[in-house]
Enzyme design. Structure first.
Site, PDB file in Angstrom:
ATOM      1  N   ASN A  21       6.319  -2.517  -4.176  1.00 53.77           N
ATOM      2  CA  ASN A  21       5.172  -2.156  -5.006  1.00 53.77           C
ATOM      3  C   ASN A  21       4.116  -3.250  -4.825  1.00 53.77           C
ATOM      4  O   ASN A  21       4.223  -4.333  -5.391  1.00 53.77           O
ATOM      5  CB  ASN A  21       5.645  -2.058  -6.461  1.00 53.77           C
ATOM      6  N   ARG A  80       5.469   2.274  -3.443  1.00 57.90           N
ATOM      7  CA  ARG A  80       4.702   2.883  -4.527  1.00 57.90           C
ATOM      8  C   ARG A  80       3.243   2.933  -4.072  1.00 57.90           C
ATOM      9  O   ARG A  80       2.690   1.928  -3.642  1.00 57.90           O
ATOM     10  CB  ARG A  80       4.795   2.039  -5.780  1.00 57.90           C
ATOM     11  N   HIS A 127       1.281   7.267 -13.661  1.00 61.84           N
ATOM     12  CA  HIS A 127       2.672   7.090 -14.141  1.00 61.84           C
ATOM     13  C   HIS A 127       3.546   8.307 -13.813  1.00 61.84           C
ATOM     14  O   HIS A 127       4.555   8.552 -14.483  1.00 61.84           O
ATOM     15  CB  HIS A 127       2.739   6.907 -15.680  1.00 61.84           C
ATOM     16  N   ARG A 171      -6.847  -1.759 -22.510  1.00 57.86           N
ATOM     17  CA  ARG A 171      -7.734  -0.625 -22.196  1.00 57.86           C
ATOM     18  C   ARG A 171      -8.020   0.190 -23.456  1.00 57.86           C
ATOM     19  O   ARG A 171      -7.124   0.410 -24.267  1.00 57.86           O
ATOM     20  CB  ARG A 171      -7.081   0.280 -21.146  1.00 57.86           C
ATOM     21  N   GLU A 190      11.166   3.496 -12.259  1.00 57.53           N
ATOM     22  CA  GLU A 190      10.321   4.015 -11.185  1.00 57.53           C
ATOM     23  C   GLU A 190      10.846   3.585  -9.818  1.00 57.53           C
ATOM     24  O   GLU A 190      10.755   4.337  -8.851  1.00 57.53           O
ATOM     25  CB  GLU A 190       8.881   3.519 -11.395  1.00 57.53           C
TER      26      GLU A 190
END
Ligand code: ADP
Length: 401
Positions: free
Chosen positions: A11, A95, A184, A245, A388
């Site tokens: 990743n 990823r 996601h 965020r 993941e």
């Protein structure tokens, strides 16, 4: 290729690289690690062989090529390595953040795929170039190894048009590819399928809302195993309140803040991405643990930040139950979803009318796979740690050969 299949999952961020090596015969993690500050002073690799202490090596790491070389060296190291030769590696899974409309599933990487990934760069200018650099660095180090790309956006490509088209001139969708993409996806896919498996029911028959709540958070409506709506949008800024965020705001805030604070649009964009969310409201921290402990000590703005988060998640659950015409399963995952009993309790409080009722004793735990609904709750409420990396390793095994 049946036995001894070892798959490395990578990743790549712009200045970091995370990796995990899986033995796919039993899905065990053999080693994992993190390369940090690539291209920045003070770069280092932290490597952990399963069952041993982590070892950290501080060394200049000017680019992703050097980073990949250090990862391969760590995997081969006499003391803390797990491979005797690189030929033991069967495949590499990457990823990739943005696959746009080009990729609705994971894909084996070839020259055509690389061209398509480059076409996706304008949609994820910070992330996709790093993902591409990682793939190119692997190709250089191991020219013949099969590589697979697994996209954050792919699972959401099943959304119907009415869920992904924004109310702006349609030409912008055609010209600039402006639409909801969602992110996601690997996590939402993993936990929704795991929920069905745990319940022993076919996913095709279930209406599931998955809440991935971490530093970045998104909620997804999974109807019959397919994503039909998700809270993140064109970018991962949309949806519920996150660590730094803002989540959804009135878009007219952008020009208003720009004028009121004498900022340009890039500065407002950075403000909404990096200085808002839990951090912006609490004024303390983007980390929910800090916010929770300040709220418990009576800090009013920390409490308000928690309330805004919980209320936002609750509204999405209601909206997605409406979108699917019902809800059978509610799943909590990621750092906050897996660990914060108080977030789960506050989100579910008041959703009894939908058939959601949690058992406070069962809910009082963290980081475990578990059904937390009360006896008599029509909806199965579940906590499922996401994975993941394992999902990427599984897709790589399926597609690489
Ligand atoms: P990322 O989106 O970066 O992968 P994570 O999924 O690791 O993030 O989630 C990080 C968030 O999880 C942080 O806000 C952190 O405070 C929160 N978290 C982790 N453990 C706990 C806990 N025990 N209680 C409350 N929040 C927690």
């Amino acid at each position: 290729m049946q036995f001894d299949m070892k798959i490395l999952v990578i990743n790549c961020g712009s200045s970091s690289l995370k990796y995990q090596l899986f033995d796919m015969d039993n899905e065990a993690v053999l080693a994992k690690g993190l390369v940090e500050r690539i291209g920045i002073d003070g770069s280092q690799i932290k490597h952990t062989k399963t069952g041993m202490d982590a070892v950290t090596h501080i060394t200049p790491i000017p680019d992703h090529k050097v980073a990949i070389k250090l990862v391969l060296d760590a995997l081969l190291d006499k003391n803390h390595g797990v491979l005797s030769s690189l030929s033991e590696l069967s495949a590499i899974g990457h990823r990739v953040v943005h696959g746009a409309e080009e990729f609705a599933t994971s894909v084996k990487i070839d020259a055509k795929v690389m061209d398509a990934l480059k076409r996706c760069i304008p949609l994820a200018p910070l992330h996709n170039p790093a993902n591409i650099m990682g793939i190119e660095a692997v190709t250089e180090a191991l020219p013949n190894i099969p590589q697979v790309g697994v996209f954050d956006t792919a699972f959401h490509q099943t959304m119907p048009r009415h869920a992904f088209i924004y109310g702006v001139p349609y030409e912008y969708y055609e010209k600039h590819k402006i639409r909801r993409y969602g992110f996601h996806g690997t996590s939402h896919y993993f936990v929704s399928h795991r929920a069905a498996e745990m319940l022993g029911q076919p996913i095709e028959k279930l209406k599931i809302v998955t809440c991935h709540l971490g530093n970045g958070s998104s909620i997804t409506a999974v109807d019959g195993g397919k994503s039909v709506d998700t809270s993140m949008g064109f970018t991962p800024l949309a949806g519920v309140l996150m660590g730094t965020r803002s989540g959804d705001v009135d878009p007219a805030l952008l020009p208003f803040i720009a004028k009121a604070e004498n900022m340009n649009l890039d500065q407002v964009d950075a403000l909404l991405n990096k200085k808002s969310g839990l951090l912006g409201i609490s004024g303390l921290s983007s980390d929910l643990r800090d916010v929770e402990s300040a709220a418990a000590k009576g800090d009013a703005r920390a409490k308000l930040a928690e309330d805004v988060l919980n209320y936002g998640v609750k509204k999405f659950i209601g909206a997605y139950a409406a979108a699917m015409g019902g809800i059978d399963v509610l799943v909590f995952t990621a750092g906050v979803g897996e660990n914060s009993a108080s977030t789960r309790a506050a989100v579910c409080d008041g959703l009894e009318f939908l058939g959601i009722k949690i058992d406070p004793v069962k809910n009082d735990m963290r980081g475990k796979e578990m059904e937390i609904s009360a006896a008599g709750s029509r909806v199965h409420v579940m906590v499922i740690p996401t994975n993941e990396e394992l999902m990427i390793a599984r897709d790589t095994k399926r597609l690489a050969f």
